[in-house]
Write a protein that holds these residues in place. Structure first.
Motif, mmCIF file in Angstrom:
data_model
loop_
_atom_site.group_PDB
_atom_site.id
_atom_site.type_symbol
_atom_site.label_atom_id
_atom_site.label_comp_id
_atom_site.label_asym_id
_atom_site.label_seq_id
_atom_site.Cartn_x
_atom_site.Cartn_y
_atom_site.Cartn_z
ATOM 1 N N SER A 2 0.844 -1.191 0.000
ATOM 2 C CA SER A 2 0.000 0.000 0.000
ATOM 3 C C SER A 2 0.878 1.240 0.000
ATOM 4 C CB SER A 2 -0.897 0.010 1.239
ATOM 5 O OG SER A 2 -0.115 0.216 2.416
ATOM 6 N N SER A 3 0.289 2.368 -0.369
ATOM 7 C CA SER A 3 1.047 3.616 -0.359
ATOM 8 C C SER A 3 1.519 3.955 1.048
ATOM 9 C CB SER A 3 0.202 4.761 -0.923
ATOM 10 O OG SER A 3 -1.004 4.895 -0.204
ATOM 11 N N ARG B 240 -7.202 6.630 -2.192
ATOM 12 C CA ARG B 240 -6.995 6.418 -3.615
ATOM 13 C C ARG B 240 -6.764 7.745 -4.317
ATOM 14 N NH1 ARG B 240 -10.939 1.817 -5.938
ATOM 15 N NH2 ARG B 240 -10.386 2.918 -7.842
ATOM 16 N N TRP C 250 -5.585 -1.048 -7.710
ATOM 17 C CA TRP C 250 -4.424 -1.269 -6.838
ATOM 18 C C TRP C 250 -3.355 -0.213 -7.082
ATOM 19 C CZ3 TRP C 250 0.654 -1.913 -8.062
ATOM 20 C CH2 TRP C 250 0.976 -2.267 -9.381
ATOM 21 N N GLU D 159 -4.477 2.936 -5.289
ATOM 22 C CA GLU D 159 -4.374 2.800 -3.836
ATOM 23 C C GLU D 159 -2.924 2.732 -3.363
ATOM 24 O OE1 GLU D 159 -6.611 -0.714 -3.334
ATOM 25 O OE2 GLU D 159 -8.563 0.265 -3.522
ATOM 26 N N SER D 160 -2.019 2.371 -4.259
ATOM 27 C CA SER D 160 -0.615 2.173 -3.876
ATOM 28 C C SER D 160 0.298 3.271 -4.394
ATOM 29 C CB SER D 160 -0.129 0.815 -4.405
ATOM 30 O OG SER D 160 -0.925 -0.239 -3.913
#
Length: 761
Positions: free
Chosen positions: A322-323, A349, A361, A364-365
């Motif tokens: 994840s970020s 996001r 994804w 979100e990352s």
């Protein structure tokens, strides 16, 4: 403090803000001390101040290629945006026809300041036009066909020169042809904040009406900006008052800010010290950074095409992370990056990447690395070295197959919790026998789990689901294919060949893992195939005593609720009996590990849940009949929100825990506490890779959030121990302290603001 903590800061968040250039800061300070006159005053001090303002404005005109257009100094880009929008819409309203429908257009990837301002003034001025986003393609380019179709009925169109998240730039010449070819009179504003110093601007040769700029995005102080107004474009003052700026923008001028801008303009006009790198050099820097990221994280995906983005921005995502995880990792290495736009403090996001149609994804990352034109080769080299060090640290945590020399790998022992949204996967590892079992494996975590098993050289004994999940596909099949190909199991992954254990006249199936047994208990209700798995001491069980470490209860009991029973395979009646069965077996204090953790509470037990869940307490204390439970449960399930975001909710939450007020410390208070109170345990709760990169020798231990459940289990008999938790920003330490508090730990505090504030103290 360790040598690691003395790592110099590497600042790679220039699109959010930049440090003030040393010479610009000196000019601002000198102006405050010696040239502080009011430019509107007619005495010598005022005339000297006015000279600085006029000189800065003349340079701005040259930098922007403004020609006969006006440059008005503002407090920043947001004020410039308001000025352009108010001026355009106020003028447009006068020409509106009563029977015609109008629109206002903006790019779907615009900074939020633009659409929110458009909606605000559209309402305030009672124009009531339809505010429409202009779609973009996968490269972030505006849809020209959409503009051609919609702009004839538009009062105003807003686009941006360079996007703040991706660095994607728009072809302004092509945009002008489409806009003016379909509506010669529409008012056009271009957000040029991120273009200054990165793209050539000749505004007077375009039909752009308004262009806002910000000083702090290019090495000037915060609080100074400017806006370009094309000659002949309508203008309405956003701030009225004393008539400064020729009556165009009232308020005493920010002379120190103007003095700093003067220095920045000298650099842009190549009349300064030559600290700004050329575009060619900046492109080489980006290439070097991109290569460093690829070498460190081979699966990295860049979220924009370098062919149509400025060289000072890299937006990327790393599959499986994840970020927030990457931000925490980089922060531990003293690298400052952001997740998407830094104008929002929440890590969510990216609406920009969503608009570009990128997979969820990636949105979100997303991580944004950005630097300014004053960056040096030495700083880029240091950043690349530090990025490699970050990858080595992930190898230390066995989250990445990376070679490096960051101590020894962090050995897994006991229980680890992994989360994707509100869903949980549990991994229990026994390092002595090098075996592991995984409960409720999520598909998003498959690669991470496989990497951990390989890195830790663990043999997977079983991968088991507690029930057939309605909200996601299980990751069990892929794990079994890689590690359990020869094992015969039922549809939930429970092996066919297992031990049989007798306890109090009951026979249970059990899997052996190290010195533990994992017992299978049928607990239908949420679904008809629901089971609970009880991890207990093998030696004691063989002597007729059940010593429970953990109960993996699926969606039978959730933190703050019970699993829903309104699926086609559900039964409230069966849940009633299952709750009693499990409680009678494991008791009040055994740690329950559900398959969902929606509110970051990690684990629970029947005692904690009974205290806040009257329905559960009524069942377990025999205060409710089966029929009463079924009726109450049906009423409870009516409160379920079927979906939050992309998650199907597996329970209704109608109760909350009454928390004791947490003891919060600032840095001086924490130091005083540690000096005055012997026996206090100071615990760093960041992940092992963060701890390996940057930690203090004064900590008693590292207890990552992913292993908090294991720590709670080990500390069950010592809840009076005084604990103070610390993390990067104070957010993780707060939720961990609340979880301990809820489970009866008596003396738990945390460092408010975490390392972020303590290092600034």
């Amino acid at each position: 403090m360790s040598e690691q903590q003395a790592l110099s800061q590497i600042y790679l968040d220039a699109n959010a803000t930049t440090p003030v250039l040393a010479k610009a800061a000196k000019a601002a300070l000198s102006t405050m001390e010696t040239m502080f006159g009011n430019p509107s005053s007619s005495h010598i001090s005022g005339l000297q101040a006015k000279q600085i303002m006029d000189e800065t404005r003349n340079k701005a005109v040259k930098v922007l290629g403004a020609g006969s257009g006006q440059v008005i100094f503002t407090s920043g880009a947001t004020e410039g945006i308001q000025t352009g929008i108010l001026s355009a819409l106020y003028a447009a309203k006068k020409s509106m026809q009563a029977d015609k429908e109008y629109s206002i257009l903006y790019g779907a990837t615009e900074h939020k300041a633009v659409p929110e301002s458009l909606k605000h003034w559209n309402k305030i001025l009672e124009i009531n036009a339809t505010v429409k986003p202009i779609p973009v393609d996968e490269m972030g380019k505006l849809d020209m066909d959409f503009i051609a179709k919609e702009v004839p009925n538009a009062l105003m169109i807003c686009t941006m020169a360079v996007n703040n998240e991706t660095g994607v730039y728009q072809d302004l010449d092509a945009l002008e042809l489409v806009i003016r070819g379909n509506n010669a009179n529409v008012f056009w504003m271009v957000d040029c904040v991120q273009a200054l110093g990165k793209r050539c601007l000749e505004l007077a040769s375009t039909s752009i009406d308004y262009a806002p700029f910000s000083g702090h995005k290019l090495y000037a102080p915060k609080g100074i900006g400017f806006v370009y107004i094309r000659k002949g474009a309508p203008f309405t003052p956003f701030i009225a008052g004393g008539g400064q700026e020729g009556g165009l923008r009232s308020g005493t001028e920010n002379l120190p800010g103007l003095a700093a801008l003067n220095v920045i303009f000298d650099e842009l006009l190549e009349q300064g010290d030559g600290v700004f790198a050329s575009v060619g050099q900046l492109q080489l820097f980006r290439t070097q950074m991109a290569l460093a990221l690829k070498n460190a994280f081979p699966t990295v995906v860049f979220n924009h095409d370098f062919t149509n983005s400025v060289p000072t921005t890299l937006n990327f995502a790393i599959p499986g992370f994840s970020s927030k995880e990457i931000m925490d990792l980089f922060d531990a290495a003293n690298i400052r990056v952001s997740s998407g736009s830094a104008c929002s403090s929440k890590v969510t996001r990216s609406f920009v990447l969503d608009a570009m149609g990128l997979p969820a994804w990636q949105s979100e990352s997303a991580i944004r690395m950005s630097f300014g034109p004053a960056v040096t080769q030495q700083q880029i080299d240091q950043a690349c070295d530090r990025i490699a060090h970050c990858a080595q640290a992930l190898g230390h945590s066995c989250l990445l197959n990376a070679m490096g020399n960051i101590d020894e790998k962090s050995q897994l022992q006991g229980l680890v919790q992994f989360k994707v949204g509100g869903s949980c996967t549990w991994l229990y590892a026994d390092p002595t026998t090098k075996t592991a079992v995984i409960v409720d494996p999520l598909p998003e975590l498959t690669n991470r789990l496989l990497t951990i098993l390989q890195c830790q050289q663990l043999q997977l004994v079983a991968a088991i689901d507690t029930h057939g999940h309605a909200d996601h596909q299980s990751g069990r099949v892929e794990l079994a294919k890689q590690h359990l190909a020869m094992q015969h199991t039922n549809h939930l992954g429970w092996p066919e060949e297992v031990a049989k254990i007798e306890l109090d006249g009951q026979s249970y199936e059990a899997i052996s893992i190290g010195d533990k047994y994992l017992l299978r208990i049928a607990t239908p209700g949420h679904t008809d195939d629901s089971i609970s798995l009880v991890l207990c001491d093998k030696h004691k069980l063989q002597h007729g005593q059940l010593a429970v470490s953990y109960v993996f209860c699926g969606d039978l009991v959730l933190m703050g609720s019970l699993g829903r029973t309104n699926f086609s395979t559900s039964s409230a009646q069966l849940m009633f009996n299952s709750l009693k069965t499990l409680f009678d077996l494991v008791g009040d204090d055994a740690l329950l590990c559900p398959s969902h953790d929606y509110h970051n509470e990690f684990v629970t037990n029947f005692a904690a849940e009974r205290s806040r869940n009257q329905l559960l307490n009524g069942v377990l204390m025999s205060q409710l009949s089966e029929q009463q439970f079924m009726q109450n449960k049906a009423d409870l399930d009516k409160n379920i929100h079927d979906q939050i975001g992309e998650e199907v909710m597996c329970g209704a939450f109608t109760s909350s825990c009454n928390q004791k007020r947490l003891q919060e410390y600032n840095t001086p208070e924490l130091k005083a506490k540690l000096n005055s109170t012997p026996g206090v345990k100071l615990i760093d709760i960041r992940e092992p890779h963060e701890y390996a990169l940057n930690h203090s020798q004064e900590f008693d231990m590292n207890v990552p959030l992913t292993r908090l459940a294991d720590f709670i289990c080990q500390q069950q008999c010592n809840k009076s121990q005084e604990l103070i938790l610390v993390c990067r920003s104070g957010s993780r330490s707060q939720v961990a302290a609340q979880a301990l508090n809820r489970l009866g730990f008596e003396h738990v505090g945390h460092l408010k603001g975490g390392y972020a504030l303590s290092q600034a103290t």
